[in-house]
Design a protein around this motif. Sequence first.
Motif, PDB file in Angstrom:
ATOM      1  N   VAL A 152       0.851  -1.193   0.000  1.00 60.10           N
ATOM      2  CA  VAL A 152       0.000   0.000   0.000  1.00 60.10           C
ATOM      3  C   VAL A 152       0.885   1.241   0.000  1.00 60.10           C
ATOM      4  O   VAL A 152       1.801   1.362   0.820  1.00 60.10           O
ATOM      5  CB  VAL A 152      -0.929   0.026   1.236  1.00 60.10           C
ATOM      6  CG1 VAL A 152      -1.859   1.241   1.185  1.00 60.10           C
ATOM      7  CG2 VAL A 152      -1.746  -1.262   1.338  1.00 60.10           C
ATOM      8  N   HIS A 153       0.590   2.159  -0.922  1.00 61.70           N
ATOM      9  CA  HIS A 153       1.242   3.460  -0.953  1.00 61.70           C
ATOM     10  C   HIS A 153       0.188   4.546  -0.762  1.00 61.70           C
ATOM     11  O   HIS A 153      -0.916   4.457  -1.311  1.00 61.70           O
ATOM     12  CB  HIS A 153       1.970   3.693  -2.283  1.00 61.70           C
ATOM     13  CG  HIS A 153       3.246   2.916  -2.407  1.00 61.70           C
ATOM     14  ND1 HIS A 153       3.265   1.579  -2.725  1.00 61.70           N
ATOM     15  CD2 HIS A 153       4.547   3.282  -2.248  1.00 61.70           C
ATOM     16  CE1 HIS A 153       4.518   1.157  -2.771  1.00 61.70           C
ATOM     17  NE2 HIS A 153       5.314   2.167  -2.472  1.00 61.70           N
ATOM     18  N   ARG A 154       0.542   5.548   0.030  1.00 62.94           N
ATOM     19  CA  ARG A 154      -0.346   6.694   0.248  1.00 62.94           C
ATOM     20  C   ARG A 154       0.400   7.970  -0.101  1.00 62.94           C
ATOM     21  O   ARG A 154       1.488   8.204   0.415  1.00 62.94           O
ATOM     22  CB  ARG A 154      -0.825   6.744   1.706  1.00 62.94           C
ATOM     23  CG  ARG A 154      -1.690   7.948   2.042  1.00 62.94           C
ATOM     24  CD  ARG A 154      -2.133   7.900   3.495  1.00 62.94           C
ATOM     25  NE  ARG A 154      -2.944   9.055   3.840  1.00 62.94           N
ATOM     26  CZ  ARG A 154      -2.454  10.194   4.341  1.00 62.94           C
ATOM     27  NH1 ARG A 154      -1.149  10.312   4.558  1.00 62.94           N
ATOM     28  NH2 ARG A 154      -3.256  11.201   4.621  1.00 62.94           N
ATOM     29  N   ALA A 155      -0.187   8.760  -1.007  1.00 64.66           N
ATOM     30  CA  ALA A 155       0.440   9.997  -1.472  1.00 64.66           C
ATOM     31  C   ALA A 155       1.850   9.735  -1.990  1.00 64.66           C
ATOM     32  O   ALA A 155       2.771  10.528  -1.767  1.00 64.66           O
ATOM     33  CB  ALA A 155       0.444  11.048  -0.365  1.00 64.66           C
ATOM     34  N   GLY A 156       2.027   8.584  -2.635  1.00 61.18           N
ATOM     35  CA  GLY A 156       3.308   8.236  -3.225  1.00 61.18           C
ATOM     36  C   GLY A 156       4.328   7.661  -2.276  1.00 61.18           C
ATOM     37  O   GLY A 156       5.439   7.304  -2.686  1.00 61.18           O
TER      38      GLY A 156
END
Length: 246
Positions: A152-156
């Motif tokens: 999972v990536h959030r905001a890159g």
Amino acid sequence: MSVRATARVVATRDGLPVLESDGPLALRRTRATGPCTRVTVVGAMSAPLGGDRLAIEAEVREGARLAVDSAAATIALPGRTPEQARYDVRLTVGEHAELRWLPEQLISAYGSDLRMRTRVELAATARLVLREEQILGRYGEQPGSLTTRLTVHRAGRPLLDQELGYGPGATGGWDGGAVLGGHRAVGQLLIVDPAFEEKPAEPRLLGETAALTPLAGPALLVTVVAPDARELRRVLDEVLHTELPA
């Protein structure tokens, strides 16, 4: 003969401009009881079998809200070929959008060999509820080989990256006291929500074989092992009802 299939859904504020079924993966818009548009995955044939290459892609665009579930459990079965089966899930959630990814259990049947990978890309203001449940073997049988990876990536930026392995193809110790301790149902619930920035979840044990862990993200992760699918779902549902921000 092995199957290659990719199903796709795209959700916007105005509806579902893309809803594409393929092979054993049939996507159906179903009646929703909450604010999210609901899509149900219906198995059109037995899959995944050895050598199959299956994928589901879901994109939730800015401001949209989508819930995806499934009509029944997915059963990984041995096929005519000893080749490993693969099942990829690719999820993208835009700004101020929400995805609830709540499929039924994945059952690893004796003799099967499956690698499942879930990749999630979240915008900074996106919300995610993701549940994974694995049942290791049908009643009275040993499990097949199962490897799962969740990234999972959030905001890159990386939020979570973990890989788990069970069954004959896994490294030693997967069934020992430090991992499953003889249990045959394992699952996790990931909740990502900007509301946790102001009020993070409190870490705690949820009985003897479950734990809630806050993540830097902002997010929380619940991991559970249980003797059966019913107990596993009970614990995960309880957390979902109590920890999901309003």
